[in-house]
Design a protein around this motif. Sequence first.
Motif, PDB file in Angstrom:
ATOM      1  N   ASP A 287      36.556  42.054  -1.242  1.00 40.11           N
ATOM      2  CA  ASP A 287      36.580  43.614  -1.139  1.00 40.11           C
ATOM      3  C   ASP A 287      35.651  44.070   0.176  1.00 40.11           C
ATOM      4  N   ASP A 288      34.309  43.607   0.373  1.00 39.91           N
ATOM      5  CA  ASP A 288      33.598  44.265   1.421  1.00 39.91           C
ATOM      6  C   ASP A 288      34.549  43.976   2.931  1.00 39.91           C
ATOM      7  N   LEU A 289      35.090  42.947   2.981  1.00 34.71           N
ATOM      8  CA  LEU A 289      35.847  42.839   4.189  1.00 34.71           C
ATOM      9  C   LEU A 289      36.946  43.752   4.268  1.00 34.71           C
ATOM     10  N   MET A 290      37.643  43.908   3.418  1.00 33.70           N
ATOM     11  CA  MET A 290      38.682  44.993   3.249  1.00 33.70           C
ATOM     12  C   MET A 290      38.291  46.477   3.427  1.00 33.70           C
ATOM     13  N   GLU A 291      37.196  46.738   2.982  1.00 33.00           N
ATOM     14  CA  GLU A 291      36.699  47.934   3.194  1.00 33.00           C
ATOM     15  C   GLU A 291      36.358  48.246   4.472  1.00 33.00           C
ATOM     16  N   LEU A 292      35.840  47.431   5.327  1.00 36.76           N
ATOM     17  CA  LEU A 292      35.534  47.733   6.717  1.00 36.76           C
ATOM     18  C   LEU A 292      36.651  47.522   7.452  1.00 36.76           C
ATOM     19  N   VAL A 293      37.701  46.778   7.354  1.00 31.50           N
ATOM     20  CA  VAL A 293      39.029  47.035   8.051  1.00 31.50           C
ATOM     21  C   VAL A 293      39.765  48.265   7.920  1.00 31.50           C
ATOM     22  N   THR A 294      39.768  48.763   6.551  1.00 29.13           N
ATOM     23  CA  THR A 294      40.395  50.033   6.383  1.00 29.13           C
ATOM     24  C   THR A 294      39.677  51.301   6.905  1.00 29.13           C
ATOM     25  N   THR A 295      38.411  51.014   6.549  1.00 34.14           N
ATOM     26  CA  THR A 295      37.520  52.403   7.134  1.00 34.14           C
ATOM     27  C   THR A 295      37.612  52.550   8.824  1.00 34.14           C
ATOM     28  N   GLN A 296      37.651  51.270   9.398  1.00 35.36           N
ATOM     29  CA  GLN A 296      37.611  51.296  10.948  1.00 35.36           C
ATOM     30  C   GLN A 296      38.933  51.533  11.463  1.00 35.36           C
ATOM     31  N   GLY A 297      39.862  50.972  10.654  1.00 37.56           N
ATOM     32  CA  GLY A 297      41.414  51.415  11.040  1.00 37.56           C
ATOM     33  C   GLY A 297      41.641  53.059  10.937  1.00 37.56           C
ATOM     34  N   ASP A 298      41.255  53.785   9.738  1.00 36.28           N
ATOM     35  CA  ASP A 298      41.340  54.957   9.656  1.00 36.28           C
ATOM     36  C   ASP A 298      40.686  55.724  10.843  1.00 36.28           C
ATOM     37  N   ASP A 299      39.481  55.343  11.077  1.00 36.63           N
ATOM     38  CA  ASP A 299      38.696  55.836  12.309  1.00 36.63           C
ATOM     39  C   ASP A 299      39.485  55.870  13.524  1.00 36.63           C
ATOM     40  N   VAL A 300      40.202  54.747  13.954  1.00 34.56           N
ATOM     41  CA  VAL A 300      40.858  54.540  15.059  1.00 34.56           C
ATOM     42  C   VAL A 300      42.238  55.665  14.972  1.00 34.56           C
ATOM     43  N   ALA A 301      42.851  55.583  13.724  1.00 29.73           N
ATOM     44  CA  ALA A 301      44.038  56.774  13.445  1.00 29.73           C
ATOM     45  C   ALA A 301      43.335  58.153  13.887  1.00 29.73           C
ATOM     46  N   GLN A 302      42.339  58.555  13.447  1.00 32.81           N
ATOM     47  CA  GLN A 302      41.530  59.876  13.850  1.00 32.81           C
ATOM     48  C   GLN A 302      41.286  60.172  15.200  1.00 32.81           C
ATOM     49  N   GLN A 303      40.789  59.038  16.021  1.00 30.68           N
ATOM     50  CA  GLN A 303      40.431  59.028  17.423  1.00 30.68           C
ATOM     51  C   GLN A 303      41.895  59.252  17.958  1.00 30.68           C
TER      52      GLN A 303
END
Length: 309
Positions: A287-303
């Motif tokens: 879960d912790d790894l999945m959360e880091l991946v999805t959070t940073q992926g979402d930030d990339v999309a926003q940028q």
Amino acid sequence: MKDHGVDATSQTANIRPADMITIPDLIRKKRDGGQLSDDEIKAFIQAVKEKTIQDSQTGAMLMAIWLNGMVSAEIKALTREMMSSGEVMEWPDEWKNFMVDKHSTGGVGDKVSLVLAPALAACGCKVPMFSGRGLAHTGGTLDKLESIPGFKVEQSREQILKILDSVGCCIVGQTETLVPADRVLYALRDITSTVDSLPLVTGSIISKKGAESLSALVLDVKFGRAAICKDFESATELAQMLVEAGNGLGIRTAAVLSGMNSTIGRCVGNSVEVIESLETLKGNGPDDLMELVTTQGDDVAQQLSSVRV
């Protein structure tokens, strides 16, 4: 006998122009808490690149920076000059708004890059990730990949283009021509105990990302017992430095702060982290790894959304 000549001492005296920049002068100025000018920082990085400076002098400058820090203007100049010390990548026009990357300041079991890079590529991004090896106690992404038999982290510029065109992402080491000054400083920081200097961390990370000619960048800044930044306050300071330096180079940059008081995921060690990353790409990750991946992926999309506006 009357002497009509010029004193021998004055004949041989070597008068140095007042505006001549010497490496010992720069070291002394920074050692004493002074602020280096753009030209002085350029002279230092040029000497590192051209190998006209001794390793002991470079180490002395690194320690002076570690002791006294750098103001924002110095950090921007350092980052810019390091980036300009070598080749800056060029990409096809149709990739212009899709060039993205992420970077982590390092932690135990940190394997996010191995998951996030292919995930971003699957979403249509191009991810030219120039990564590094381990510093101090943290494992390096390249070290992990080299645990795969036959995996080559050294690729030419032409091969990187082919890989990006084919699969959308690559994780490779710096080429010989990409930010050569950082190759020298990166190695010396490890043996001079200056790895945790925030200005040097910023210059090293952002200069490489600038040379990648990115559209957007997300940074994972760790804090905690197993991180470079031991507390939230210093991590926040580093994140601000990184974002400011990235934006200063024209890269849409964001930062995520995450804890590093325990390992990321279940596995620690080069080969087992690769195996865990593959399982995570299949949707079976912790879960912790999945959360880091999805959070940073979402930030990339926003940028990227900001880039395209």
